[in-house]
Scaffold this motif. Structure first.
Motif, short mmCIF file in Angstrom:
data_model
loop_
_atom_site.label_atom_id
_atom_site.label_comp_id
_atom_site.label_asym_id
_atom_site.label_seq_id
_atom_site.Cartn_x
_atom_site.Cartn_y
_atom_site.Cartn_z
N ARG A 60 -5.00 9.16 4.25
CA ARG A 60 -5.45 7.77 4.29
C ARG A 60 -5.93 7.38 2.91
NH1 ARG A 60 -10.20 6.78 8.43
NH2 ARG A 60 -11.48 7.08 6.58
N VAL A 61 -5.51 6.23 2.44
CA VAL A 61 -5.97 5.74 1.13
C VAL A 61 -7.38 5.19 1.31
CG1 VAL A 61 -5.55 4.11 -0.73
CG2 VAL A 61 -3.61 5.16 0.48
N GLU A 62 -8.34 5.79 0.59
CA GLU A 62 -9.74 5.41 0.78
C GLU A 62 -10.20 4.35 -0.20
OE1 GLU A 62 -9.69 7.12 3.83
OE2 GLU A 62 -11.84 7.08 3.39
N THR A 63 -9.55 4.31 -1.35
CA THR A 63 -9.96 3.31 -2.33
C THR A 63 -8.75 2.89 -3.16
OG1 THR A 63 -11.34 2.85 -4.26
CG2 THR A 63 -10.63 5.12 -3.98
N THR A 64 -8.70 1.61 -3.48
CA THR A 64 -7.63 1.13 -4.35
C THR A 64 -8.18 0.85 -5.74
OG1 THR A 64 -8.04 -1.12 -3.58
CG2 THR A 64 -6.30 0.14 -2.46
N ARG A 65 -9.47 1.15 -5.91
CA ARG A 65 -10.09 0.91 -7.21
C ARG A 65 -9.87 2.10 -8.15
NH1 ARG A 65 -15.07 0.30 -8.64
NH2 ARG A 65 -15.87 1.67 -7.03
N THR A 66 -8.64 2.47 -8.36
CA THR A 66 -8.30 3.53 -9.32
C THR A 66 -6.99 3.12 -9.99
OG1 THR A 66 -6.76 4.93 -8.10
CG2 THR A 66 -9.09 5.21 -7.57
N PRO A 67 -6.69 3.69 -11.14
CA PRO A 67 -5.41 3.38 -11.78
C PRO A 67 -4.22 3.95 -11.01
CG PRO A 67 -6.93 4.46 -13.31
CD PRO A 67 -7.52 4.58 -11.95
N PHE A 68 -4.50 4.71 -9.96
CA PHE A 68 -3.43 5.46 -9.27
C PHE A 68 -3.13 4.90 -7.88
CE2 PHE A 68 -6.42 8.13 -11.67
CZ PHE A 68 -5.63 8.45 -12.76
N THR A 69 -3.96 3.99 -7.40
CA THR A 69 -3.81 3.56 -6.00
C THR A 69 -3.80 2.04 -5.83
OG1 THR A 69 -6.20 3.86 -5.76
CG2 THR A 69 -4.79 5.64 -4.98
N SER A 70 -3.70 1.31 -6.93
CA SER A 70 -3.80 -0.16 -6.83
C SER A 70 -2.65 -0.76 -6.01
CB SER A 70 -3.82 -0.78 -8.22
OG SER A 70 -2.65 -0.39 -8.92
N GLU A 71 -1.53 -0.06 -5.92
CA GLU A 71 -0.39 -0.59 -5.18
C GLU A 71 -0.49 -0.32 -3.68
OE1 GLU A 71 2.61 -2.27 -6.42
OE2 GLU A 71 1.02 -2.63 -7.88
N TYR A 72 -1.45 0.45 -3.27
CA TYR A 72 -1.64 0.72 -1.83
C TYR A 72 -2.67 -0.25 -1.26
CZ TYR A 72 0.57 5.31 -2.74
OH TYR A 72 1.42 6.31 -3.09
N GLU A 73 -2.78 -0.26 0.05
CA GLU A 73 -3.83 -1.00 0.74
C GLU A 73 -4.92 0.00 1.12
OE1 GLU A 73 -3.52 -4.38 1.93
OE2 GLU A 73 -1.73 -4.46 0.64
N GLU A 74 -6.14 -0.46 1.13
CA GLU A 74 -7.19 0.41 1.61
C GLU A 74 -6.94 0.70 3.10
OE1 GLU A 74 -10.98 -0.47 -0.30
OE2 GLU A 74 -11.89 0.02 1.64
N GLY A 75 -7.09 1.96 3.49
CA GLY A 75 -6.84 2.32 4.90
C GLY A 75 -5.39 2.60 5.21
N GLN A 76 -4.50 2.35 4.25
CA GLN A 76 -3.07 2.64 4.47
C GLN A 76 -2.88 4.14 4.66
OE1 GLN A 76 -0.61 1.02 1.33
NE2 GLN A 76 1.23 2.06 2.09
N VAL A 77 -2.03 4.51 5.61
CA VAL A 77 -1.77 5.92 5.86
C VAL A 77 -0.42 6.30 5.26
CG1 VAL A 77 -1.44 7.69 7.63
CG2 VAL A 77 -3.19 5.93 7.95
#
Lengths: 234, 779
Positions: free
Chosen positions: A118-135
């Motif tokens: 589960r994506v816990e945070t999008t506040r990183t240079p590595f996860t901005s393209e995901y949604e928070e909570g996205q599995v």
């Protein structure tokens, strides 16, 4: 822009990372050998999976003394984005760039299969393209991926939004069965205090091509590319 | 009666170099010493003839290793000559480190299977690990980058703690080694039966890809070129492993034989792999070979033998791990992760530099000569001097008498009518059969293997065959290993045919055209007439099937003497088969994909329960009856039909029927998908006993699913290929019912129960404690 993939003796996911980066528009991956002392003009660094130095002593314990690691530490401390995947995560912990340690899986067996994270945070240079909570559906393949840290470290990671991925069920629940290796707080990936160093056990580079299965790993590389592009234009 | 071969015409040796003097401290050569080296009187006579004198102790050791069954194939060579080995796409047939075939677009595939049975019986973890290491070296010494491994395993029943210990140790050994080197495991098989108590089989197969022009052979050519020992240092481990592998085990083999088991280091292997491929591309070497079975002895003498040259090497120059090693020990050590390289004269420093980059050593130890001799010196003093060709090719070969054992004939002819009625409730029988470790999911095994490293795995273990893409092309390679030892025991010829047929069926189910074979012949003691009978019959069956399927045998391995206290394993001629997909994106998995899809059966159900898992599992381990008949022509038609269906993208799934029969094949497809189990609604109208139609293991059958809209087209294509096809029913709802009706009985159970039984069976068996010998650190 160039992104470095570090090859230690015993790295075996270096070519996989190289290939995943190559699929990105505008990115030129380049290998760096463990005996190199400089990274050159790269915009980011990937520490790939494998068994650096045979994982003798402890996973990642010898790799941190490689000549190239001085340059990686310097790069990270200057704010450059660094991603350690699997063995790379272990190296980052050993090098002190990330807190905690990865110990043997609770099952005491090597485990290789797709997991949900589960994506816990999008506040990183590595996860901005995901949604928070996205599995995401991404493979793991490790014998030592059981994340451990002191309670105060875990509290700090929680309190400062630095847990990036957690093992979960397909619908995002944190059940014991969904935790493949016994990691504390279901941790599959974390960032450092400055949020520019990511360590994760699952292999996003193995989930970028439709022919091979789910492509949920793409978002990570695209996020990194977008981050670097934005940085280059501002 | 045995008859030595007649190929020893020109074995008289030119003896220009002086014969060696006995080395101080070496034992005297006596009849007992000769017998201890596993050489018969007759073989010793031949050695005397070749040398024209008494061998030194070192020479005796060298002959013993090279003329062991493991290296010399003395009891199998004549049978192996019956196998088809040629086809236009075969680049390298038997006799090299690995076979090589053309897979199109200038690319070649090197592949081979090899056994590590006796070491694994004694030390399962290291035995299996070094088995994987050895087969990987066979691949990259051809110039190919290893891209996949498979493992074919046999153990006794898991009710025994000892067998659970062996099984878990072997799986961990296979996994740890391949995982560390970074080669995906894409499939294989495992089979449990009491016949493998005490004699587990561990066969490892590897595949590697290369550009055709990068092919390099194990030849010591070019007089004056330098032999270099490369990689790990030589120690005292594994001395006489090849001879050990050619003997029966006994009660006390366990602990006493451990020094003959080698210890593996996959990290060094990974470095050696990269260094070797770099060396081969560099152009500084002319030949390279793994120091595998019989170590330096076999690599040096075989390289000289193939090139028709000679070699001289000095054991004092070989980097060693410990002081005081004798030439005998250095020559026969089977320390792992070592290579013998023939460097171009004057290029030694370049070779050393490449090895140094990978933190490995390369030391000159000798050179290529033109005298045709295998000459060994110790600090310049000759300790062995043997004509190379008679050493490698002069091993006596035997053709023995083969007589079928009466008890097997009686078992085969046994009337099985009483077993055609269900034992209890059909559904309960079905669930019990599905939970058999020979039918249930192997997930417990392959989840310990890295299956996706190298990002090329298109079909992972768990289906019919593993599939990888060929980087930079649209193509793919599929690979499988197969053999049902019970069928081979009851009828070795039909059983071997069945193994080839199943391997080919597994490949076509993924859409791959069966292309070539590597085989691993695992048998008991060939000196026993009933064992030799099994060997001959199995080879004849294999030859017939491979000939008809146009899948030549490009190499393999023979493992004999798999007996403990006189009891032999089932004859187990394992087939490793590879196939090519022109368009890998067309590949098909074994799992049902969507509710409402139409389920069809290709091929015929017959009343065949002989040799079945049903008899073994539900009738107290009964192994009897005729194994399923193999109609090779029908198999060929079936292969073509399935390939045509895949080619036209008409299939949603395809799955071979094997152990556990049609009912278990349906179950495996129903629960095999990533998205959870799907129900099954099937009606069978065969006028056969329900036990036969549900659990019989007739060959030549494939269960497919298709879109209901293309049902007519699919039936028509099958008809055109001369393949019987019929609709069985439809794929049901997610988590729905598993329902199979026959005229006289039915299976009915929630598919979630099927799922649970299928996936939990092996973990539940393995949750019991193994019997770990004291002092073992790996379990």
């Amino acid at each position: 822009m160039k992104i470095a993939v570090i090859t230690f003796p015993g790295s075996n996911c270096d070519h996989d990372c190289y290939r995943a980066l190559k699929l990105l528009d505008g990115v030129t991956p380049e290998f760096r050998w463990h005996r190199d002392t400089s990274l050159g003009d790269v915009a980011a660094v990937i520490l790939p999976g494998g068994f650096s130095y045979g994982d003798y002593l402890r996973a990642g314990a010898i790799a941190r003394f490689s000549p190239i690691m001085d340059a990686v530490v310097e790069f990270a401390e200057a704010g450059g984005p660094v991603v350690g995947i699997c063995n790379g995560f272990q190296v980052l912990c050993e090098a002190g760039l990330l807190p905690g340690a990865l110990v043997r899986n609770e099952s005491l067996r090597f485990q290789s299969h797709p997991v949900h994270i589960r994506v816990e945070t999008t506040r990183t240079p590595f996860t901005s393209e995901y949604e928070e909570g996205q599995v995401l559906r991404i493979p793991i393949a490790h014998g030592e991926g059981n994340y451990h840290a002191e309670p105060e470290v875990l509290a700090e990671l929680e309190g400062t939004d630095r847990i990036v991925f957690r093992y979960s069920t397909a619908d995002g629940k944190l059940t014991p069965e969904a935790n493949p290796n016994g990691s504390a707080h279901h941790i599959a990936g974390i960032v450092n205090e400055h949020r520019n160093v990511l360590g994760m056990m699952p292999h996003p580079e193995r989930a970028v091509e439709e022919l091979l299965g789910p492509t949920d790993g793409r978002g990570l590389f695209q996020s990194l590319r977008n981050h670097l592009t934005a940085g280059a234009t501002t | 009666m045995s008859t030595p071969s007649e190929q020893d015409g020109a074995l008289a040796a030119p003896r220009e170099t002086p014969p060696p003097d006995p080395r101080p401290g070496d034992p005297e050569i006596t009849a007992v010493v000769v017998a201890d080296h596993g050489l018969s009187e007759e073989e010793y006579e031949r050695i005397l003839g070749i040398l024209g004198r008494t061998p030194t102790f070192t020479e005796l050791g060298v002959f013993s290793a090279m003329w062991s069954e493991h290296c010399g194939y003395k009891n199998s060579k004549r049978l192996l000559q019956l196998l088809p080995t040629k086809a236009p796409w075969v680049i390298q047939g038997p006799g090299e480190n690995a076979g090589v075939i053309d897979v199109g677009q200038g690319l070649a595939l090197a592949f081979k299977i090899e056994s590590h049975n006796p070491p694994s019986a004694v030390e399962p973890y290291q035995g299996a690990a070094t088995g994987v290491g050895g087969i990987l070296r066979d691949i990259f010494t051809m110039g190919a980058r290893p891209v996949a491994v498979l493992d074919s395993l046999r153990f006794g029943d898991l009710t025994s703690g000892r067998n659970r210990y062996l099984f878990s140790g072997v799986v961990k050994g296979v996994g740890d080694y391949g995982n560390c080197v970074g080669i995906p495991n894409i499939g294989g098989e495992v089979f449990f039966d009491r016949a493998y108590d005490g004699n587990p089989l561990v066969n490892a197969m590897a595949l590697g890809l290369m550009k055709e022009e990068d092919l390099i052979l194990g030849e010591a050519s070019g007089v004056g070129n330098t032999l270099m020992a490369v990689g790990a240092r030589t120690g005292r481990d594994g001395i006489h492993g090849a001879t050990f592998a050619s003997e029966e085990l006994s009660e006390d083999s366990d602990e006493a034989s451990r020094p003959q088991v080698q210890v593996g280091d996959p990290f060094t292997e990974k470095l050696l792999l990269e260094a070797s491929l770099e060396l081969i591309k560099s152009g500084h070497i002319v030949g390279i070979q793994d120091m595998g079975a019989a170590g330096l002895t076999s690599s040096a003498s075989e390289m000289a033998g193939r090139a028709g040259s000679g070699v001289v090497l000095d054991t004092a120059l070989v980097p060693v791990r410990e002081l005081g090693m004798t030439p005998y020990e250095i020559l026969l050590s089977e320390s792992q992760e070592r290579m013998l390289v023939v460097a171009k004269r004057g290029h030694e420093e370049h070779v050393r530099k490449i090895l140094e980059k990978w933190e490995l050593e390369a030391e000159p130890v000798g050179e290529v000569t033109d005298d045709g001799h295998f000459r060994i010196e110790e600090d310049g003093v000759v300790v062995a001097n043997i004509p190379a060709l008679p050493l490698t090719d002069g091993c006596p070969t035997y053709e023995r008498e083969g007589i079928e054992a009466d008890e097997v004939r009686e078992l085969r002819e046994r009337d099985l009518t009483e077993f055609l009625s269900p034992k209890g409730d059909l559904t309960e029988d079905f669930l019990e059969l599905l939970g058999s470790p020979n039918v249930a999911s192997r997930r417990w095994i392959y989840e310990q293997f890295d299956t996706t490293v190298r990002t090329s795995t298109v079909i992972r273990p768990g289906g019919d065959a593993g599939v990888i893409r060929i980087d930079g092309t649209d193509r793919g390679i599929a690979a499988t290993t197969d053999c049902n030892g019970r069928y081979c025991y009851l009828d070795p010829r039909e059983g071997a045919k069945a193994a080839v047929a199943e391997a080919a069926r597994n490949l076509v189910c993924t859409g791959a055209l069966p292309t070539a074979v590597t085989n691993n012949l695992n048998f008991g003691n060939p000196l026993k007439p009933h064992i030799y009978f099994q060997m001959r019959e199995a080879v004849l069956g294999m030859a017939e099937a491979c000939e008809l399927f146009e899948t030549p045998v490009t190499g393999g391995n023979v493992s004999l003497y798999n007996e403990t206290d006189g009891l032999a394993i089932y004859p187990t001629p394992v087939i490793g088969m590879v196939g090519v997909l022109d368009d890998v994106s067309k590949t098909v998995g074994h799992a049902f994909r969507a509710e409402g899809d139409c389920i069809l059966l290709l091929g015929e159900n017959r009343e065949e329960i002989g040799g079945s898992e049903y008899l073994y599992r539900l009738h107290d381990g009964l192994v009897a009856g005729h194994p399923p008949v193999v109609d090779l022509l029908a198999e060929r038609r079936l292969q073509h039909a399935v390939l045509a269906l895949v080619q036209n993208r008409l299939l949603h799934s395809a799955h071979d029927c094997s152990e556990g029969g049609l009912a278990c094949a349906l179950a495996q497809s129903a629960v095999g998908g990533e998205g959870g189990p799907l129900g099954v609604e099937v009606s069978l109208h065969d006028r056969l006993a329900p036990v036969a139609v549900l659990f019989g293991e007739s060959t030549g059958r494939v269960v497919i699913t298709v879109d209901p809209a293309s049902e007519g087209e699919v039936l028509g294509m099958c008809r055109n290929h001369g393949v019987s096809a019929r609709v069985l029913g439809t794929v049901g709802a997610p988590h729905g019912e598993f329902r199979v009706d026959t005229p006289s009985g039915h299976l009915r159970t929630p598919v979630d129960d099927v799922f649970q039984r299928y996936y939990d069976a092996l973990p539940n068996l393995m949750d019991q404690d193994p019997d770990i010998p004291e002092g073992d650190i790996h379990a």
